[in-house]
Design an enzyme around this catalytic site. Structure first.
Site, PDB file in Angstrom:
ATOM      1  CB  CYS A  97      -1.023   0.031   1.021  1.00 53.22           C
ATOM      2  SG  CYS A  97      -1.946  -1.340   1.077  1.00 53.22           S
ATOM      3  CD  GLN A 157      -3.505  -5.161   3.895  1.00 53.62           C
ATOM      4  OE1 GLN A 157      -3.961  -4.310   4.158  1.00 53.62           O
ATOM      5  NE2 GLN A 157      -2.686  -5.364   3.027  1.00 53.62           N
ATOM      6  NE  ARG A 216     -20.445   3.219  -1.284  1.00 50.98           N
ATOM      7  CZ  ARG A 216     -19.305   2.420  -1.029  1.00 50.98           C
ATOM      8  NH1 ARG A 216     -19.001   2.715   0.180  1.00 50.98           N
ATOM      9  NH2 ARG A 216     -18.779   1.716  -1.703  1.00 50.98           N
ATOM     10  CB  SER A 253      -9.686   1.433   1.977  1.00 47.76           C
ATOM     11  OG  SER A 253      -9.156   0.145   1.826  1.00 47.76           O
ATOM     12  CG  HIS A 354      -5.953   1.658  -0.530  1.00 47.41           C
ATOM     13  ND1 HIS A 354      -4.907   2.080  -0.840  1.00 47.41           N
ATOM     14  CD2 HIS A 354      -5.827   0.747   0.366  1.00 47.41           C
ATOM     15  CE1 HIS A 354      -3.766   1.381  -0.275  1.00 47.41           C
ATOM     16  NE2 HIS A 354      -4.167   0.682   0.426  1.00 47.41           N
ATOM     17  CB  CYS A 384      -1.052   0.491   7.682  1.00 42.62           C
ATOM     18  SG  CYS A 384      -2.529   0.457   7.015  1.00 42.62           S
TER      19      CYS A 384
END
Length: 398
Positions: A97, A157, A216, A253, A354, A384
């Site tokens: 990431c 994750q 949203r 995400s 993400h 992270c």
């Protein structure tokens, strides 16, 4: 007035694409990832016409799923697709990431070492066209030694997020409240034009896309409370009885398509070209942490980067902490005495998505523009990463 050395590494510009939903029918799903990044690089360089693209020393691009359409070092292909000089090299890197945040770190390190003067750093991920996990091709990535060391096994994750929530005793209500806040802040930023300078227009077969489609509007904690936890299994429930199972699609995400890029150079070269140095790379750090909890790396990364910088958290006015899952920023806030209003004040990945390889540079782009808009000096970016790692960067607005 502070006097800075000519060898300082500075950010001249930073851009990102709008966030597109990472599925069929998403706003950017019909754009090949190379073309998505090519448009991003082209726009970045067009915004600094004093720079001859042929003088760029390197292009460093983050991308996680380097397979299929993202397999042939997309950084290089995107540079060529943008019609830029073929003699400029490029590479593609993967620190999960944090890939494009690491790209900025590598760029800064090369410049600070005197091995480069101008580097383009960025990232891309088309999660609609190259689904997450594609690079594994059904294989087990850990090997026997890792399996033995961490028996009975590492977890995904999502399960790691559940473990973080359990460790910090974060309730489902807190997770959903935080997630609703992300959408509310991102919608406000979009409505007030806060993203206008950073989010570039992207041409697609269906027309031009210039706004994030992932936000949203009207999301509330009450509406999110109706979603089911997605990572629970009987086996995991038996192994981790402490988990209340509260991670849902709403407090995670979003799977997203996107690209981002920064123009990074030495202060000396920026001065020679008459380009404005908008921020300097003040300090950088990368850490490893518990690979089972996986998402806790931003906590030790914060300590490490602050120690290197000579600053304390009271000096930091803006924090961008990737919202991989709502427990990540909430656990970090539980560890540090920081006003939550300073953290992701324009929303985060729960609302803005993400796009794995692009997220690091996307967060830095947003942070740079927010520091400018609010006349703030120091920003801290934290990411992270899979395997229990984290990148941390402090930038100083100039």
């Amino acid at each position: 007035m502070t006097k800075y050395p000519e060898t300082d590494v500075v950010i001249v510009d930073a851009v990102r694409t709008p966030s597109g939903r990472g599925k069929a029918g998403g706003a950017l799903a019909d754009v090949h990832p190379v073309d998505l990044l090519a448009q991003t690089l082209q726009t970045l360089l067009e915004r600094s016409p004093a720079l001859d693209p042929g003088t760029v020393d390197d292009v460093i691009v983050g991308c996680v799923s380097q397979v299929g359409e993202q397999s042939a070092t997309p950084g290089r292909m995107a540079w060529l697709g943008a019609g830029l000089p073929a003699h400029v090299p490029a590479t593609t890197i993967d620190r999960k990431c944090g890939s494009s945040q690491q790209a900025v770190h590598f760029a800064a390190q090369a410049i600070a070492a005197g091995q480069a003067d101008v580097v383009v750093a960025g990232g891309v991920e088309s999660m609609s066209r190259v689904p997450m996990g594609s690079a594994r091709m059904g294989a087990e990535p850990y090997g026997d030694r890792v399996a033995r060391r961490y028996a009975p096994g590492l977890v995904s994750q999502g399960v790691a997020a559940e473990l973080v929530a359990a460790r910090w005793r974060l309730s489902r209500g807190e997770l959903d409240e935080y997630s609703a806040r992300s959408h509310e802040l991102a919608a406000r930023a979009q409505d007030t034009g806060a993203f206008d300078r950073e989010a570039i227009a992207i041409d697609t077969p269906a027309g031009t896309v210039d706004r994030d489609e992932t936000i949203r509007r009207g999301t509330t904690a009450e509406r999110l409370a109706g979603l089911e936890a997605v990572f629970r299994t009987p086996e995991l429930s038996e192994r981790f009885p402490e988990i209340d199972w509260s991670i849902t699609a709403g407090n995670s995400s979003q799977i997203t398509d996107g690209a981002s890029a920064l123009l990074v150079m030495s202060r000396r070269r920026a001065g020679e070209l008459g380009l404005t140095a908008r921020a300097r790379i003040h300090a950088m750090a990368v850490v490893g942490d518990d690979p089972l909890l996986m998402l806790t790396g931003p906590i030790p990364a914060t300590h490490k980067v602050l120690a290197r910088s000579g600053l304390d958290l009271g000096d930091i006015e803006h924090v961008e902490l990737n919202e991989a899952f709502a427990p990540v920023p909430l656990a970090w806030l539980a560890e540090f005495d920081v006003d939550p209003a300073r953290v992701n004040p324009r929303g985060g990945a729960i609302a803005l998505g993400h796009a794995l390889g692009a997220s690091g540079a996307r967060l830095m782009t947003t942070m740079l523009h927010a520091l400018e808009d609010n006349d703030q000096r120091y920003g801290l970016q934290l990411m992270c990463e899979a395997g229990g790692m984290a990148n941390a960067t402090i930038i100083e607005r100039l």
